[in-house]
Design a protein around this motif. Structure first.
Motif, short mmCIF file in Angstrom:
data_model
loop_
_atom_site.label_atom_id
_atom_site.label_comp_id
_atom_site.label_asym_id
_atom_site.label_seq_id
_atom_site.Cartn_x
_atom_site.Cartn_y
_atom_site.Cartn_z
N GLN A 254 46.38 5.89 143.71
CA GLN A 254 46.53 6.80 142.48
C GLN A 254 47.86 6.78 141.40
OE1 GLN A 254 43.80 9.73 141.81
NE2 GLN A 254 42.72 7.65 143.42
N ASN A 255 48.40 6.25 142.27
CA ASN A 255 49.97 5.55 141.94
C ASN A 255 49.84 4.67 140.59
OD1 ASN A 255 51.39 8.17 142.04
ND2 ASN A 255 52.05 7.88 143.36
N ILE A 256 49.18 3.92 141.31
CA ILE A 256 48.79 2.38 140.71
C ILE A 256 47.67 2.61 139.83
CG2 ILE A 256 47.78 0.10 140.88
CD1 ILE A 256 48.88 0.60 144.37
N PHE A 257 47.14 3.51 139.76
CA PHE A 257 46.44 3.72 138.54
C PHE A 257 46.53 4.34 137.21
CE2 PHE A 257 42.35 3.80 141.34
CZ PHE A 257 41.83 2.85 140.88
N GLN A 258 47.73 5.37 137.89
CA GLN A 258 49.00 6.12 136.39
C GLN A 258 49.34 5.15 135.63
OE1 GLN A 258 50.03 9.97 137.24
NE2 GLN A 258 49.02 9.57 139.23
N GLY A 259 49.76 3.82 136.66
CA GLY A 259 50.87 2.88 136.32
C GLY A 259 49.74 1.83 135.13
N CYS A 260 48.98 2.13 135.20
CA CYS A 260 47.62 1.27 134.20
C CYS A 260 47.02 1.93 132.99
CB CYS A 260 46.50 0.88 135.55
SG CYS A 260 46.90 -0.37 136.22
N GLY A 261 47.62 2.75 133.38
CA GLY A 261 47.10 4.29 132.50
C GLY A 261 46.19 5.25 132.13
N PHE A 262 45.79 5.29 133.51
CA PHE A 262 44.74 6.07 134.03
C PHE A 262 45.07 7.52 134.59
CE2 PHE A 262 42.82 1.87 135.09
CZ PHE A 262 41.70 2.01 134.17
N LEU A 263 43.92 8.63 134.81
CA LEU A 263 45.02 9.70 135.57
C LEU A 263 44.65 10.12 136.94
CD1 LEU A 263 43.01 11.30 131.76
CD2 LEU A 263 45.45 10.96 132.91
N PRO A 264 44.70 10.36 137.79
CA PRO A 264 44.16 10.91 138.75
C PRO A 264 43.31 11.59 138.71
CG PRO A 264 46.36 12.26 138.54
CD PRO A 264 45.51 11.09 137.70
N ILE A 265 42.18 11.76 140.22
CA ILE A 265 41.46 12.41 140.07
C ILE A 265 41.71 13.67 140.17
CG2 ILE A 265 39.78 10.85 140.27
CD1 ILE A 265 39.24 11.49 143.15
N GLN A 266 41.18 15.03 139.64
CA GLN A 266 41.51 16.49 139.53
C GLN A 266 41.05 17.13 141.84
OE1 GLN A 266 43.52 18.28 138.20
NE2 GLN A 266 43.28 15.77 136.83
#
Length: 266
Positions: A254-266
């Motif tokens: 999820q941290n990798i995704f956030q680094g790519c501009g995505f949001l973590p799932i709630q």
């Protein structure tokens, strides 16, 4: 008496032919995990591939990127795939309904938000400007998940954004290009072929800084795009697909995704 000068070369030639025909042991696996994924995931998947193979060095990953609805159709028509990563739930549900994915082998894994971008030389500096006559807009095609999210956004802006009751209609009248991928929308705006566009925030790569102006959409008005995965029932690599999804869903993933501009799932 046998002529050894003739016989030995013939034997050697025969052995060489047999060696060439024998099955060869390869240092790389003959097959790997086949993943079909939404185009917007393409850049981030490079990082995940590297991370996955740190602990699974013998499992090769093979990616195919395209709009989610196109990938779903390919799978429905018999494409070989182990794992499907979609930018919406609808494409996954189409496969669930056909018995190709079971509900317990699917779910949410990441989210995205929409963003308005404009060419730095365009007259678009705020959301209201998208509806002004003469503005050239590029959008994702209506049948794509990004296109559907865009229309949901325009509906919400029209009703709640105080931008005029005909806001959506005026914006759509300004569309000069419908693109197959969100990245193509970004390119159109970068090149000045469109004044503005509506894209995923993850599609504005660092390389786009300085080439586009970002116009943020208030969180209360924005649309959250939720991405879904599905492990195909036909795959012989169920365990490998689950391991890859465990990586994507982990805190590190999820941290990798956030680094790519995505949001973590709630």
């Amino acid at each position: 008496m046998m002529n050894l000068h003739r016989t030995v070369p013939l034997i050697l030639a025969f052995l060489l032919i047999m060696t060439a025909c024998a099955p060869q042991q390869s240092a790389t696996p003959s097959s790997g995990l086949v993943i079909m994924a939404a185009t917007s995931l393409s850049e981030c998947m490079k990082t995940f591939e590297s991370e996955y193979q740190k602990t699974n060095p013998d499992m090769r990953l093979s990616f195919s990127f395209a709009p989610s609805q196109q990938l779903a159709q390919q799978i429905l028509h018999g494409a070989t795939v182990d794992l499907f990563l979609s930018a919406d739930d609808k494409s996954i549900q189409a496969l669930v309904e056909k018995g190709m994915i079971t509900p317990e082998n699917s779910g949410q894994f990441i989210a995205n938000r929409l963003l308005v971008i404009a060419n730095p030389h365009s007259p678009v500096v705020r959301l209201l400007d998208l509806s002004k006559p003469g503005v050239k807009i590029a959008l994702a095609s209506e049948e794509s998940p990004a296109g559907k999210y865009t229309r949901q956004l325009l509906d919400k802006l029209t009703v709640q954004g105080n931008l005029g009751e005909n806001y959506k209609e005026k914006v759509l009248q300004n569309v000069v290009s419908y693109e197959g991928t969100v990245r193509s929308v970004v390119t159109k705006v970068e090149l000045g072929e469109a004044d503005a566009g509506i894209v995923y925030q993850s599609d504005v790569y660092p390389s786009s800084i300085g080439k586009v102006r970002q116009i943020l959409i208030p969180d209360s008005l924005n649309i959250t795009a939720v991405y879904y995965y599905g492990i195909l029932n036909t795959t012989p690599r169920q365990e490998e697909a689950r391991k890859f999804m465990e990586l994507l869903l982990s805190e590190k993933g999820q941290n990798i995704f956030q680094g790519c501009g995505f949001l973590p799932i709630q």
